[in-house]
Design a protein around this motif. Structure first.
Motif, mmCIF file in Angstrom:
data_model
loop_
_atom_site.group_PDB
_atom_site.id
_atom_site.type_symbol
_atom_site.label_atom_id
_atom_site.label_comp_id
_atom_site.label_asym_id
_atom_site.label_seq_id
_atom_site.Cartn_x
_atom_site.Cartn_y
_atom_site.Cartn_z
ATOM 1 N N ASN A 341 0.664 -1.291 -0.012
ATOM 2 C CA ASN A 341 -0.039 0.112 -0.082
ATOM 3 C C ASN A 341 0.834 1.246 -0.050
ATOM 4 O O ASN A 341 1.557 1.412 1.102
ATOM 5 C CB ASN A 341 -0.529 0.069 1.645
ATOM 6 N N GLN A 342 0.642 2.056 -1.227
ATOM 7 C CA GLN A 342 1.339 3.402 -0.978
ATOM 8 C C GLN A 342 0.574 4.014 -0.722
ATOM 9 O O GLN A 342 -0.704 4.585 -1.421
ATOM 10 C CB GLN A 342 1.915 3.092 -2.431
ATOM 11 N N ALA A 343 0.013 5.188 0.385
ATOM 12 C CA ALA A 343 -0.163 6.177 0.764
ATOM 13 C C ALA A 343 -0.312 7.308 -0.527
ATOM 14 O O ALA A 343 1.170 7.713 -1.016
ATOM 15 C CB ALA A 343 -0.006 7.276 1.805
ATOM 16 N N GLY A 344 -0.877 8.083 -0.806
ATOM 17 C CA GLY A 344 -1.326 9.512 -1.698
ATOM 18 C C GLY A 344 -2.141 8.950 -2.838
ATOM 19 O O GLY A 344 -2.996 8.484 -3.100
ATOM 20 N N ILE A 345 -1.806 9.273 -3.951
ATOM 21 C CA ILE A 345 -2.841 9.268 -5.406
ATOM 22 C C ILE A 345 -1.389 8.369 -6.235
ATOM 23 O O ILE A 345 -0.096 9.299 -5.904
ATOM 24 C CB ILE A 345 -3.508 10.568 -6.253
ATOM 25 N N ASN A 346 -1.975 7.727 -6.973
ATOM 26 C CA ASN A 346 -1.427 6.967 -7.270
ATOM 27 C C ASN A 346 -1.593 6.578 -8.974
ATOM 28 O O ASN A 346 -3.109 6.523 -8.866
ATOM 29 C CB ASN A 346 -0.578 5.254 -7.180
ATOM 30 N N THR A 347 -0.787 7.187 -10.335
ATOM 31 C CA THR A 347 -1.224 6.328 -11.651
ATOM 32 C C THR A 347 -0.223 5.703 -11.818
ATOM 33 O O THR A 347 0.946 5.672 -11.517
ATOM 34 C CB THR A 347 -0.713 8.221 -12.347
ATOM 35 N N THR A 348 -0.651 4.335 -13.029
ATOM 36 C CA THR A 348 -0.124 3.064 -12.897
ATOM 37 C C THR A 348 -1.236 3.051 -14.509
ATOM 38 O O THR A 348 -1.342 3.296 -14.738
ATOM 39 C CB THR A 348 -0.706 1.963 -12.165
ATOM 40 N N HIS A 349 0.746 2.666 -15.307
ATOM 41 C CA HIS A 349 0.557 1.870 -16.397
ATOM 42 C C HIS A 349 1.733 0.834 -16.537
ATOM 43 O O HIS A 349 2.829 0.905 -16.413
ATOM 44 C CB HIS A 349 1.438 3.005 -17.666
ATOM 45 N N ALA A 350 1.132 -0.113 -17.195
ATOM 46 C CA ALA A 350 1.566 -1.593 -17.204
ATOM 47 C C ALA A 350 1.321 -2.820 -17.976
ATOM 48 O O ALA A 350 0.294 -2.355 -18.110
ATOM 49 C CB ALA A 350 1.582 -1.843 -15.496
ATOM 50 N N LEU A 351 2.495 -3.039 -18.113
ATOM 51 C CA LEU A 351 1.813 -4.723 -19.199
ATOM 52 C C LEU A 351 2.904 -5.454 -18.387
ATOM 53 O O LEU A 351 3.791 -5.654 -18.530
ATOM 54 C CB LEU A 351 2.115 -4.180 -20.555
ATOM 55 N N GLY A 352 2.585 -6.482 -18.736
ATOM 56 C CA GLY A 352 2.918 -8.117 -18.876
ATOM 57 C C GLY A 352 2.715 -9.111 -19.435
ATOM 58 O O GLY A 352 1.537 -9.334 -19.928
ATOM 59 N N LEU A 353 3.710 -10.053 -19.861
ATOM 60 C CA LEU A 353 3.929 -11.377 -20.489
ATOM 61 C C LEU A 353 4.403 -12.357 -19.540
ATOM 62 O O LEU A 353 5.063 -12.894 -18.723
ATOM 63 C CB LEU A 353 4.393 -11.180 -22.017
ATOM 64 N N ASN A 376 2.755 8.446 -8.520
ATOM 65 C CA ASN A 376 3.000 8.926 -6.870
ATOM 66 C C ASN A 376 2.982 10.653 -6.377
ATOM 67 O O ASN A 376 3.458 10.676 -6.758
ATOM 68 C CB ASN A 376 3.656 7.887 -6.200
ATOM 69 N N GLU A 377 1.719 10.304 -5.896
ATOM 70 C CA GLU A 377 1.894 11.975 -5.184
ATOM 71 C C GLU A 377 0.903 11.814 -3.655
ATOM 72 O O GLU A 377 -0.165 11.388 -3.574
ATOM 73 C CB GLU A 377 1.296 13.449 -6.198
ATOM 74 N N THR A 378 2.602 12.785 -3.214
ATOM 75 C CA THR A 378 1.157 11.629 -1.055
ATOM 76 C C THR A 378 1.930 12.794 -0.373
ATOM 77 O O THR A 378 3.043 13.759 -0.756
ATOM 78 C CB THR A 378 2.941 10.175 -1.400
ATOM 79 N N GLU A 379 0.999 13.692 0.725
ATOM 80 C CA GLU A 379 1.728 14.504 1.423
ATOM 81 C C GLU A 379 0.799 13.478 2.895
ATOM 82 O O GLU A 379 0.001 12.524 2.560
ATOM 83 C CB GLU A 379 -0.050 15.293 1.793
ATOM 84 N N LYS A 380 2.011 14.019 3.568
ATOM 85 C CA LYS A 380 1.876 13.182 4.935
ATOM 86 C C LYS A 380 2.038 14.212 6.108
ATOM 87 O O LYS A 380 2.678 15.087 5.494
ATOM 88 C CB LYS A 380 2.844 12.941 5.285
#
Length: 977
Positions: A341-353, A376-380
């Motif tokens: 779990n990563q805190a904050g706002i996450n954007t992910t682009h991924a691919l796999g085989l 990732n953008e996190t404010e703590k």
């Protein structure tokens, strides 16, 4: 005498033959007939027929019909019977039959209907076999657990006894699942959660839970104690050939989006899986290896132990699938991801085989490639309370920070297993990972007393970038000699890593008494290079038919070189000079020799092994910056190990184990360089650190009562670390200069360095119990555990001991009503006690409770309703952190097209706008509470298309009409007709 007896009894003998023949014939009762179904009355091949005695409902016999739907149940006795005829996709039919001497056989013509209808006759409900213990393996019947049609393998297995999820990781019987096999073959390497999230639940027949031995142990038969918890998924008949997967795309308010695909193509031994995803709703569908992360860039990460407020246990009910993309809902404290779990706002682009195949009869191959890009953008908000005997030198610390990071990762691996001949084989396993990471960080921090008196403050802006290259290869060559049990194997492992980095730091620092300001502007660049070479040879010799002797020898050499140059700005000229105090040049090398001998005894239900290794190691450290230090150390250790495994026949197993291991300090712990990334919390290394020695002991007990469908497991583990690498901290109450390190500390600041200490111990226990609740058609899982951690350290030159005790309990109730009704409710309670030797006034007790529930309802045709709720309750955290919140997500969808393959869904996330993230960290020197930003309320419309296309013999291929075999004998249905 014999003749008189023979002729007297002979007439009676012949007279008794007809009577005996009648009795034998009268006892040979039978039931036969034919089963057909549908509107056209076509025969149902291999339909299930189960016969129960009446009125006690005891199971008598079960058979399968032939290809023409005909069946015959023979060998019955006179009496009344209930006959159950079933076939997947059709309504089960019950018939009551009476057999007597006048009617020794009964002919049934059974017509099953596809549409639900109340049937007259005997009211008997069948209790499915939940789990069976087969040797070392617990085999769970997937058919005993009902899930909705869109459920994944993860949704199914987390309903099974003893399987839970914690922070996106699957655990079985209290231990993390390291590997998932599909029909005995590796699937997605060591990424267990990914494997489960990309398999549909409806292809699973059975799930086997066991401790998988190492490749070498499987070959030699010598139980070396090196096992990993493994799940083997056995697919249904016909499911090994076909295509299946899911495609989805959605958009929502606040510019939220989510799209991806999961496609599997299975053709005999060849299995291909393609994955792709893109979203900005915190779904990160890959493993921890994809994140180089901020921690990987820091030159100092203290050995403090992180403890979640959930106490290491999260209720299984929090692992519900997503409402649109088949993944987790959002980054809530109860959500699960394949990454941590990563805190904050996450954007992910991924691919796999993922690829599996057999190249001929002698070669098996599997491989994978993953790509992951995460922003990732996190404010703590952090509050920290330090432990110190003197209250004047025990300040509080607060920090508000903002982090923006970008991480890109390429990861690939291959496993090639080739059988040379009947006595020789080779396994080669190379992996490669290339990572890129950058981070922008800003923070405002202060040390203060009683929220009123500020001691010091800092304003920090920091940038860092790094590249990480990691390559490994593992080669195992095995020879089976002529005598059975006599083997010889050679193992070679090598690794290489490269990590260049650069960055800059701007920090303004203020001391309030006396009032003064100083500024740090600096640039830095660095490089770390390391490699490792290990060779091992192992020989086993049989002892009669019940034992083995193992003789082994291994040698290893590892080397690392680390350089970091820091350039500080000189005012007022603005020129930069090399700051030797903040720079480092270090090289170290370790040479290790390890001969060993072991004995293994295995007979019937008992397996016992005992071993002893002697290890000699040298550690050479050459530190040329910030000052010249060249310590050289030698270590000698005897490393005993042993295990005892006792099979409880068909009910389970007990395993008791003990082992020892050593760990050399890391490069960051050995380097003398001062890290001023946070000018109020400086850190450095210690070239004089010694290697640590760990003693590990424990036991595991698994018991499965198949007749009562109950399962129990218990796990207990104790660890003691000698020469534990602890933190030695200096916390100042006034402006102080540390002459030994040449650094100036403002009031309230801290300086941390690693030292060896004795007395680090942990004691962990976990147990679980599961059973069905027949009258409400649900499964019950009960869990309880405890964790005690004793962590030593130094604060201002005084030895400190921090004790943390965590007790946790949990209950999970999951439905077994059917695919149209699916729910799971759970509650987890954690009570924590923190005591401190130096400052008893800082002792703290706190409680966390998490209630969770998720529901799926399909009330009419293609309509699907979902809801997911979490209530989090906190007591005892620092002021401002005792937040209780209620998280509610809900969705409504409609399925259409052929076989309901398409779905359009409207989902709402965090409808009450209460989502928060709170965590607690306890180390030997402080107690910390933190609060992070998270995604909050948004709505999304998602379109999903599900593909399921299997071979003709597959139950899924025709939608309806697949056969279902009879239940195993010995498991009668409950109740009476």
């Amino acid at each position: 005498m014999f003749k008189i007896f023979f002729f007297r009894k002979l007439p009676f003998f012949f007279l008794s033959i007809p009577i005996l023949w009648v009795r034998i014939h009268a006892q040979s009762f039978r039931i036969e007939g034919q089963i057909s179904g549908g509107a056209d009355g076509s025969p149902l091949p291999q339909a299930s027929v189960v016969v129960y005695s009446l009125p006690d409902s005891a199971l008598v016999k079960g058979v399968s019909a032939d290809l023409n739907g005909r069946f015959k149940v023979e060998g019955l006795k006179e009496g009344r019977y209930g006959v159950k005829c079933s076939y997947v996709g059709y309504v089960t039919a019950w018939h009551q039959v009476s057999l007597s001497s006048r009617m020794p056989s009964f002919l049934l013509d059974v017509r099953l209907k596809a549409e639900p209808k109340m049937l007259q006759g005997v009211n008997i409900e069948d209790r499915q076999v939940v789990a069976v213990q087969k040797g070392d393996t617990l085999e769970v019947n997937a058919a005993a657990f009902k899930v909705n049609p869109d459920a994944t393998a993860e949704d199914l297995v987390t309903k099974m006894p003893g399987i839970t999820t914690e922070n996106g990781r699957i655990k079985a019987q209290g231990e993390e699942v390291k590997r998932v096999l599909l029909d005995g073959k590796e699937f997605f390497g060591d990424d267990a959660t990914m494997a489960l999230r990309n398999l549909p639940a409806d292809i699973i027949d059975r799930v086997q839970i066991f401790d998988r031995p190492s490749d070498q142990a499987q070959f030699t038969g010598f139980n070396d104690g090196n096992t990993e918890k493994t799940l083997n998924i056995k697919t249904k008949r016909g499911m090994s050939d076909g295509q299946f997967g899911k495609f989805y795309a959605g958009g929502g308010t606040s510019w939220r989006y989510n799209a991806g695909l999961s496609f599997n193509h299975f053709q005999k031994a060849r299995r291909l899986t393609w994955l792709a995803m893109s979203n900005n709703i915190n779904q990160q569908n890959f493993s921890m290896q994809d994140l180089l992360g901020v921690a990987g860039l820091s030159s100092q990460q203290g050995p403090g132990r992180m403890m979640s407020i959930f106490g290491g246990m999260r209720p299984a009910g929090t692992s519900a699938p997503g409402f649109g993309g088949g993944g987790p809902l959002m980054n809530s404290p109860a959500a699960n991801f394949l990454t941590s779990n990563q805190a904050g706002i996450n954007t992910t682009h991924a691919l796999g085989l993922n690829y599996q195949d057999e190249w001929g009869k002698k070669t098996k191959v599997s491989g994978f490639y993953f790509f992951n890009w995460t922003g990732n953008e996190t404010e703590k908000n952090v509050k920290r309370q330090y432990f110190s005997r003197d209250s004047l030198t025990a300040p509080n610390y607060s920090e508000q920070s903002r982090t923006q990071s970008r991480n890109m990762n390429h990861r690939a691996g291959l496993r090639l297993e080739h059988t040379i001949d009947s006595s020789q084989s080779i396994i080669w396993n190379p992996t490669l990972s290339v990572q890129f990471n950058r981070q922008d960080y800003t923070s405002q921090a202060r040390f203060f007393k009683d929220d009123t008196l500020d001691l010091s403050a800092s304003d920090i802006t920091r940038y860092s970038a790094a590249v990480g290259v990691n390559a490994t290869q593992d080669l195992l060559y095995r020879i089976r000699l002529k005598k059975r049990g006599r083997t010889l194997s050679f193992n070679s492992v090598s690794s290489f890593n490269l990590r260049p980095s650069d960055g800059w730091l701007k920090a303004g620092n203020r001391v309030f008494n006396p009032d003064s300001i100083f500024v740090n502007n600096q640039n830095n660049d660095g490089r770390t290079v390391g490699y490792n070479l290990t060779g091992n040879v192992t020989y086993t010799e049989p002892l009669r038919t019940f034992g083995q002797v193992l003789i082994s020898y291994s040698a290893a050499y590892s080397s690392a070189w680390n350089r970091r140059s820091t350039w500080a700005e000189e005012l007022p000229t603005g020129t930069y000079r090399l700051d030797s105090l903040l720079s480092n040049q270090l090289r170290y090398g370790q040479l290790l020799h390890r001969p060993g001998i072991g004995f293994n005894f295995s007979k019937k239900l008992l397996n016992f092994s005992l071993g002893l290794d002697y290890q000699w190691a040298s550690l050479d450290v050459h530190n040329t910056l910030p000052r010249v230090e060249t310590p050289r150390q030698f270590f000698q250790n005897f490393l005993p190990k042993g295990s005892l495994q006792l099979r409880l026949k068909t009910r389970g197993q007990l395993r008791v184990f003990y082992n020892t291991s050593t760990q050399i300090p890391s490069v960051s712990q050995l380097q003398r360089m001062v890290d001023n990334s946070n000018p109020l919390a400086l850190t450095t290394g210690n070239p004089q650190l010694r290697q640590s020695l760990t003693h590990n002991a424990g036991f595991r007990l698994n018991v499965s009562d198949s007749s009562r469908t109950r399962n129990f497991f218990m796990f207990f583990n104790f660890n003691e670390v000698r020469n534990y690498v602890a933190n030695a901290q200096i916390i100042t109450s006034s402006d102080t200069t540390l002459a030994a390190y040449g650094v100036r500390l403002p009031a309230g600041a801290q300086f941390t360095s690693p030292v060896n200490m004795q007395g680090y111990r942990t004691l962990r226990s976990f147990m679980g119990f599961s059973m069905p609740i027949p009258f409400i058609k649900c499964n019950l899982n009960l869990m309880a555990g405890g964790l005690w951690t004793r962590t030593p350290g130094f604060v201002n030159g005084l030895a400190n001991v921090n004790n943390t005790v965590n007790t946790n309990t949990g209950v999970v109730v999951s439905s077994n009503l059917g695919e149209r009704w699916d729910f799971r409710v759970s509650y987890a309670a954690n009570y924590n006690i923190v005591t401190n030797k130096l400052r008893p006034a800082s002792n703290n007790n706190y409680y966390t409770g998490v209630a969770a529930g998720n529901f799926t309802l399909m009330p009419w045709k293609g309509l699907v309703l979902n809801a997911e709720m979490f209530y989090n309750h906190y007591l005892g955290l620092q002021q401002g952190f005792n937040n209780n919140f209620f998280l509610l997500n809900a969705g409504v969808g409609y399925k259409f097209l052929k076989n309901r393959a398409a779905e359009l869904r409207l989902s709402g996330f965090d409808l009450l706008r209460q989502n928060v993230s709170i965590s607690r960290q306890v180390t030997e020197s402080y107690l910390e509470d933190s609060f992070s930003n998270l995604l909050q309320r948004y709505f999304m419309v998602t379109f999903t298309y599900t593909l399921k296309k299997f071979g003709k013999s597959s139950p899924a291929a025709g939608g309806e009409g697949a056969p279902m075999g009879p239940p195993p004998p010995g498991f009668p249905p409950p109740g009476r007709p």
